[in-house]
Design a protein around this motif. Structure first.
Motif, mmCIF file in Angstrom:
data_model
loop_
_atom_site.group_PDB
_atom_site.id
_atom_site.type_symbol
_atom_site.label_atom_id
_atom_site.label_comp_id
_atom_site.label_asym_id
_atom_site.label_seq_id
_atom_site.Cartn_x
_atom_site.Cartn_y
_atom_site.Cartn_z
ATOM 1 N N ILE A 62 3.361 7.227 7.981
ATOM 2 C CA ILE A 62 2.001 7.224 8.307
ATOM 3 C C ILE A 62 1.300 8.775 8.205
ATOM 4 O O ILE A 62 0.400 8.783 7.831
ATOM 5 C CB ILE A 62 1.563 6.561 9.621
ATOM 6 C CG1 ILE A 62 1.791 4.993 9.428
ATOM 7 C CG2 ILE A 62 0.225 6.538 10.044
ATOM 8 C CD1 ILE A 62 1.842 4.036 10.605
ATOM 9 N N SER A 63 2.268 9.496 9.002
ATOM 10 C CA SER A 63 1.624 10.913 9.188
ATOM 11 C C SER A 63 1.635 11.676 7.986
ATOM 12 O O SER A 63 1.278 12.871 7.884
ATOM 13 C CB SER A 63 2.451 11.388 10.365
ATOM 14 O OG SER A 63 3.790 11.556 9.990
ATOM 15 N N LYS A 71 -3.186 6.206 3.882
ATOM 16 C CA LYS A 71 -3.008 6.190 5.248
ATOM 17 C C LYS A 71 -3.769 5.016 5.956
ATOM 18 O O LYS A 71 -2.924 4.250 6.700
ATOM 19 C CB LYS A 71 -3.634 7.454 5.803
ATOM 20 C CG LYS A 71 -2.987 7.671 7.076
ATOM 21 C CD LYS A 71 -3.273 9.035 7.771
ATOM 22 C CE LYS A 71 -2.882 9.440 9.239
ATOM 23 N NZ LYS A 71 -2.946 10.808 9.524
ATOM 24 N N ALA A 72 -5.089 4.831 5.371
ATOM 25 C CA ALA A 72 -5.614 3.648 6.082
ATOM 26 C C ALA A 72 -4.882 2.238 5.881
ATOM 27 O O ALA A 72 -4.622 1.586 6.745
ATOM 28 C CB ALA A 72 -6.890 3.564 5.678
ATOM 29 N N VAL A 78 1.279 -1.752 8.846
ATOM 30 C CA VAL A 78 1.993 -1.635 9.946
ATOM 31 C C VAL A 78 1.652 -2.589 11.146
ATOM 32 O O VAL A 78 2.124 -2.941 11.934
ATOM 33 C CB VAL A 78 2.536 -0.057 10.249
ATOM 34 C CG1 VAL A 78 3.252 0.023 11.688
ATOM 35 C CG2 VAL A 78 3.137 0.311 9.361
ATOM 36 N N GLN A 79 0.085 -2.159 11.539
ATOM 37 C CA GLN A 79 -0.517 -3.134 12.363
ATOM 38 C C GLN A 79 -0.300 -4.639 12.311
ATOM 39 O O GLN A 79 -0.028 -5.640 13.170
ATOM 40 C CB GLN A 79 -1.711 -2.882 12.566
ATOM 41 C CG GLN A 79 -2.481 -3.222 13.640
ATOM 42 C CD GLN A 79 -4.028 -3.375 13.899
ATOM 43 O OE1 GLN A 79 -4.674 -2.970 12.747
ATOM 44 N NE2 GLN A 79 -4.561 -3.794 14.956
ATOM 45 N N GLN A 170 -0.585 -4.420 -2.234
ATOM 46 C CA GLN A 170 -0.698 -2.890 -2.036
ATOM 47 C C GLN A 170 0.130 -2.078 -2.435
ATOM 48 O O GLN A 170 0.139 -1.171 -2.889
ATOM 49 C CB GLN A 170 -1.288 -2.460 -0.617
ATOM 50 C CG GLN A 170 -0.179 -2.885 0.457
ATOM 51 C CD GLN A 170 1.051 -1.705 0.747
ATOM 52 O OE1 GLN A 170 0.668 -0.573 0.546
ATOM 53 N NE2 GLN A 170 2.020 -2.178 1.010
ATOM 54 N N GLY A 171 1.398 -2.633 -2.340
ATOM 55 C CA GLY A 171 2.931 -2.277 -2.752
ATOM 56 C C GLY A 171 2.745 -1.770 -4.285
ATOM 57 O O GLY A 171 2.969 -0.903 -4.596
ATOM 58 N N TYR A 172 2.544 -3.045 -4.737
ATOM 59 C CA TYR A 172 2.629 -3.274 -6.191
ATOM 60 C C TYR A 172 1.682 -2.076 -6.904
ATOM 61 O O TYR A 172 1.909 -1.204 -7.671
ATOM 62 C CB TYR A 172 2.296 -4.531 -6.818
ATOM 63 C CG TYR A 172 2.513 -4.933 -8.244
ATOM 64 C CD1 TYR A 172 4.083 -5.045 -8.672
ATOM 65 C CD2 TYR A 172 2.019 -4.552 -9.236
ATOM 66 C CE1 TYR A 172 4.434 -5.062 -9.832
ATOM 67 C CE2 TYR A 172 2.199 -4.814 -10.606
ATOM 68 C CZ TYR A 172 3.564 -5.068 -10.942
ATOM 69 O OH TYR A 172 3.784 -5.080 -12.255
#
Lengths: 315, 97
Positions: A62-63, A71-72, A78-79, A170-172
């Motif tokens: 994330i960082s 990042k968003a 993760v949330q 989102q991963g693809y």
């Protein structure tokens, strides 16, 4: 007043079996065999713990996300994993086990989580690969669980599945973006896929022949498909996705079988899998230490909130 | 590990999906007080516009019937067919009924 209060066990058991046979759902306060309850607690807790531990491999990046957009997205993802863990803990609690017990069982190592989260995330491509393959495998596992015989578990899975689709896409998309980039970025994607392909296949659990609990779980309607059926489905789904992406899957035995109408494929290293289950995977110790630390570091927050609530209630 | 802490109370969460619909039970959560329960419910159960209104209620404040379908609790409604419109024969030529 209720059937449960008076009826002898065999009547209750027949009633339970009839509900399962009708393909109806079992609900929290229904009578259920102790084995059914225990199997569910173990499976739902394992699933919940996996979502919670599953925040770590990706949280790692994330960082260091390459853009605000990524990042968003990663933060939202993760949330969601935290949310999925909470839906599932909520379902497990309807079986008479407390949240505190579940947390204790995770951090003391008495309950397991999916071994996939014991692999490290070495590059940002891993964020994409986890979305595509790991969440893709999770979807294969979870879609049939929406029809599981225990009502609260099925309802939690419906919520989870709705959100997993975002995770996989989102991963693809992340990987597709990298594949349109430089040679170095393409190599990064391929290297990541090479590392995650076999662990993703392991997510379905050991081969049916070595999975002694499957038959009972299917008879109870907790599981709807065997491990090997789901693994096959995942392989068949992933092959065209890999082609469209322009990556190869690291299995020399992977080939279309016209006769079966499915792909033939090699077996993952089941010894590596068993080592991970026993706690000897690459990141087991790190994942557990992190979870334990987060729990301990959060103690003062829980205490402060409790004290504040008591003070408000008194005034 | 920290000493044994008391567990925060369990709250059941109900969400109204949109105006015109009832609140529907969506799950549960733990919170130290009502206000925190509401905020947690928002974060856990409405991350994608799933709701326009949330109710949270402590689980120990709910009185429930047995979920069992054979429960005699519901027997009184089982034998009163005359409560249903289909119980009544109306000639086919009577309109709007």
């Amino acid at each position: 007043m209720t059937l449960t209060d008076h009826a002898p066990d065999d009547v209750l058991e027949r009633h339970f079996e009839a509900t399962i046979a009708r393909n109806d759902r079992i609900e929290p306060r229904d009578w259920m065999p102790e084995g059914y309850r225990k199997t569910l607690v173990r499976q739902i807790a394992q699933h919940a713990h996996s979502e919670i531990i599953g925040m770590q491999p990706e949280g790692n990046w994330i960082s260091r996300a390459p853009s605000l957009r990524r990042k968003a997205i990663l933060l939202a993802k993760v949330q969601d994993e935290a949310g999925h863990g909470l839906y599932l803990y909520s379902a497990a609690e309807t079986l008479g086990v407390s949240r505190l017990e579940l947390t204790e069982m995770l951090i003391s190592g008495r309950q397991k989580y999916s071994s996939i989260f014991n692999y490290p995330t070495l590059s940002y491509a891993d964020v994409g690969t986890i979305g595509w393959l790991v969440d893709g495998a999770a979807i294969c596992n979870q879609v049939p669980l929406c029809r599981t015989s225990y009502g609260p578990y099925g309802r939690a899975m419906i919520r989870v599945c709705k959100e997993e689709s975002f995770h996989q896409r989102q991963g693809y998309e992340l990987l597709a973006t990298m594949m349109r980039g430089t040679d170095e970025q393409r190599a990064m994607v391929q290297e990541s896929v090479n590392r995650f392909w076999w662990p993703a296949l392991m997510m379905f659990g050991p081969p049916d022949a070595d999975s002694p609990n499957t038959a009972q779980s299917m008879a109870w309607g907790i599981k709807r498909n065997t491990n090997d059926e789901l693994r096959q489905k995942f392989v068949d789904m992933s092959v065209p996705q890999a082609e469209a992406l322009g990556v190869t899957l690291p299995d020399p035995e992977l080939i279309w079988n016209e006769e079966r109408g499915h792909h033939d494929f090699g077996q993952p290293d089941w010894e590596e899998f068993m080592e991970g289950v026993k706690g000897n995977g690459p990141c087991n110790a790190q994942r557990m230490a992190h979870r334990r630390r987060a729990h301990e570091d959060g103690a003062w927050v829980r205490e402060a909130a409790t004290a504040y609530a008591a003070k408000q209630a008194a005034s | 590990m920290s000493t044994v802490e008391p567990e925060w109370p369990l709250y059941e969460v109900f969400v109204r999906g949109k105006r015109g619909l009832n609140h529907v039970h969506v799950g549960s959560l733990h919170a130290a007080d009502d206000r925190m329960a509401l905020l947690h419910a928002r974060d856990v159960y409405t991350r994608r516009n799933e709701g326009v209104s949330i109710w949270v209620v402590r689980a120990d404040a709910i009185t429930a019937s047995s979920p069992d379908e054979k429960d005699p609790m519901f027997a009184p409604s089982g034998d009163k067919v005359y409560r249903h419109p289909t119980f009544y024969d109306i000639p086919d030529n009577v309109p709007h009924m």
